[in-house]
Scaffold this active site. Structure first.
Site, mmCIF file in Angstrom:
data_model
loop_
_atom_site.group_PDB
_atom_site.id
_atom_site.type_symbol
_atom_site.label_atom_id
_atom_site.label_comp_id
_atom_site.label_asym_id
_atom_site.label_seq_id
_atom_site.Cartn_x
_atom_site.Cartn_y
_atom_site.Cartn_z
ATOM 1 N N ASP A 101 30.792 40.254 59.867
ATOM 2 C CA ASP A 101 30.280 40.802 61.087
ATOM 3 C C ASP A 101 30.699 42.132 61.165
ATOM 4 O O ASP A 101 30.270 43.139 60.403
ATOM 5 C CB ASP A 101 30.465 39.911 61.977
ATOM 6 C CG ASP A 101 29.941 40.542 63.535
ATOM 7 O OD1 ASP A 101 28.971 41.236 63.487
ATOM 8 O OD2 ASP A 101 30.157 39.872 64.533
ATOM 9 N N LYS A 129 26.302 40.073 57.652
ATOM 10 C CA LYS A 129 25.601 40.672 59.059
ATOM 11 C C LYS A 129 25.685 42.293 59.324
ATOM 12 O O LYS A 129 27.040 42.224 59.566
ATOM 13 C CB LYS A 129 25.918 39.672 60.163
ATOM 14 C CG LYS A 129 24.893 39.800 61.251
ATOM 15 C CD LYS A 129 25.336 38.492 62.328
ATOM 16 C CE LYS A 129 26.674 38.673 62.986
ATOM 17 N NZ LYS A 129 26.739 37.707 64.333
ATOM 18 N N PHE A 150 23.395 35.533 66.454
ATOM 19 C CA PHE A 150 24.514 34.657 66.334
ATOM 20 C C PHE A 150 23.915 33.348 65.515
ATOM 21 O O PHE A 150 23.135 32.654 65.987
ATOM 22 C CB PHE A 150 25.161 34.263 67.632
ATOM 23 C CG PHE A 150 26.539 33.682 67.335
ATOM 24 C CD1 PHE A 150 27.801 34.259 67.257
ATOM 25 C CD2 PHE A 150 26.693 32.414 67.505
ATOM 26 C CE1 PHE A 150 28.924 33.740 66.768
ATOM 27 C CE2 PHE A 150 27.822 31.635 67.169
ATOM 28 C CZ PHE A 150 28.887 32.484 67.082
ATOM 29 N N ARG A 163 28.411 23.089 63.347
ATOM 30 C CA ARG A 163 29.060 23.037 62.024
ATOM 31 C C ARG A 163 28.297 22.223 61.242
ATOM 32 O O ARG A 163 28.057 22.526 59.862
ATOM 33 C CB ARG A 163 30.298 23.067 61.865
ATOM 34 C CG ARG A 163 31.452 24.035 62.581
ATOM 35 C CD ARG A 163 32.697 23.695 61.902
ATOM 36 N NE ARG A 163 33.749 24.328 62.867
ATOM 37 C CZ ARG A 163 34.185 25.748 62.772
ATOM 38 N NH1 ARG A 163 33.417 26.608 62.023
ATOM 39 N NH2 ARG A 163 35.190 26.089 63.467
HETATM 40 P P1 5GP Z 1 34.460 39.970 61.561
HETATM 41 O O1 5GP Z 1 35.858 40.105 61.612
HETATM 42 O O2 5GP Z 1 33.616 40.364 60.355
HETATM 43 O O3 5GP Z 1 33.826 40.696 62.817
HETATM 44 O O4 5GP Z 1 34.148 38.505 61.984
HETATM 45 C C1 5GP Z 1 34.121 37.405 61.058
HETATM 46 C C2 5GP Z 1 34.357 36.170 61.731
HETATM 47 O O5 5GP Z 1 33.662 35.975 62.942
HETATM 48 C C3 5GP Z 1 33.599 35.329 60.789
HETATM 49 O O6 5GP Z 1 34.453 34.790 59.613
HETATM 50 C C4 5GP Z 1 33.127 34.023 61.736
HETATM 51 O O7 5GP Z 1 34.132 33.247 61.862
HETATM 52 C C5 5GP Z 1 32.898 34.878 63.068
HETATM 53 N N1 5GP Z 1 31.412 35.088 62.997
HETATM 54 C C6 5GP Z 1 30.700 36.512 63.146
HETATM 55 N N2 5GP Z 1 29.362 36.424 63.051
HETATM 56 C C7 5GP Z 1 29.174 35.169 63.402
HETATM 57 C C8 5GP Z 1 27.979 34.430 63.587
HETATM 58 O O8 5GP Z 1 26.765 34.889 63.753
HETATM 59 N N3 5GP Z 1 28.021 33.018 63.824
HETATM 60 C C9 5GP Z 1 29.297 32.324 63.663
HETATM 61 N N4 5GP Z 1 29.359 30.928 63.904
HETATM 62 N N5 5GP Z 1 30.645 33.049 63.410
HETATM 63 C C10 5GP Z 1 30.497 34.320 63.216
#
Ligand code: 5GP
Ligand code: MG
Length: 173
Positions: A101, A129, A150, A163
């Site tokens: 993300d 994403k 999300f 999950r």
């Molecule tokens: P980042 O550090 O890239 O912002 O976030 C990474 C983590 O956030 C991912 O490994 C995941 O665990 C959680 N995350 C980010 N976007 C989503 C989403 O759309 N759905 C879910 N279930 N988890 C997300």
């Protein structure tokens, strides 16, 4: 379990077809490299299971668990709740993640691995994403690109629910 409305984004058949394609690519790129696959728990358990089912080359598998404390103003700090248990010096490491993300988590973890002397560190991510990316991070193998929303299912949770769904959905919260 609370009810939320959700809409289908990726059906299981499409996910598995794509995961098979990714494994076929890895079979070629890592044929003589004996890679160490490091999965980021918990969300990755489905993806890692299917990816390694399709992979035919010799490889090893380990997992890490990262916890991020998100502050209100910054990206927060990250703690390694469960670290890698292999010596990664000289290894060809492939980090396997469910979804990227902001990119903060992956960027932080890759830096840690590089400090430990891996020969090579690459990433294999089921979902890229893009909309909220604030930390550029390397994405070598990507299953699907989505802009926003999300997502739950196929390992991805919302408050530890959803999950076990076999498809991936957009959750309206
Ligand atoms: P980042 O550090 O890239 O912002 O976030 C990474 C983590 O956030 C991912 O490994 C995941 O665990 C959680 N995350 C980010 N976007 C989503 C989403 O759309 N759905 C879910 N279930 N988890 C997300
Ligand atoms: Mg994750």
């Amino acid at each position: 379990m609370p009810e939320y409305s959700k809409s289908l984004v990726l059906p299981e058949s499409r996910i598995l077809e794509r995961v098979g394609e990714m494994a076929a690519r890895l079979d070629i790129d890592y044929s003589d490299k004996y890679p160490l696959l490091i999965g980021v728990l918990n969300g990755v358990f489905r993806f890692m299971g299917d990816l390694t089912r399709y992979l035919t080359i010799p490889a090893q598998v380990d997992f890490v668990r990262l916890r991020s404390y998100s502050g209100s103003t910054s990206s927060g700090s990250i703690q390694l709740v469960k670290d890698v248990e292999f010596d990664i010096k000289g290894r060809h490491v492939l980090v396997v993640e469910d979804i990227v993300d902001s990119g903060y988590t992956l960027q932080w973890f890759l830096k840690k691995l590089e400090e430990r002397g891996a020969a090579d560190v690459k990433t294999c991510v089921l979902i890229d994403k893009t909309e909220r990316r604030t930390h550029e991070t390397r994405l070598d193998y990507v299953g699907f690109t989505v802009e926003e929303g999300f997502l739950v299912g196929y390992g991805l949770d919302y408050n530890e629910d959803h999950r076990l769904l076999n498809d991936i959905y957009h959750l309206e919260v």
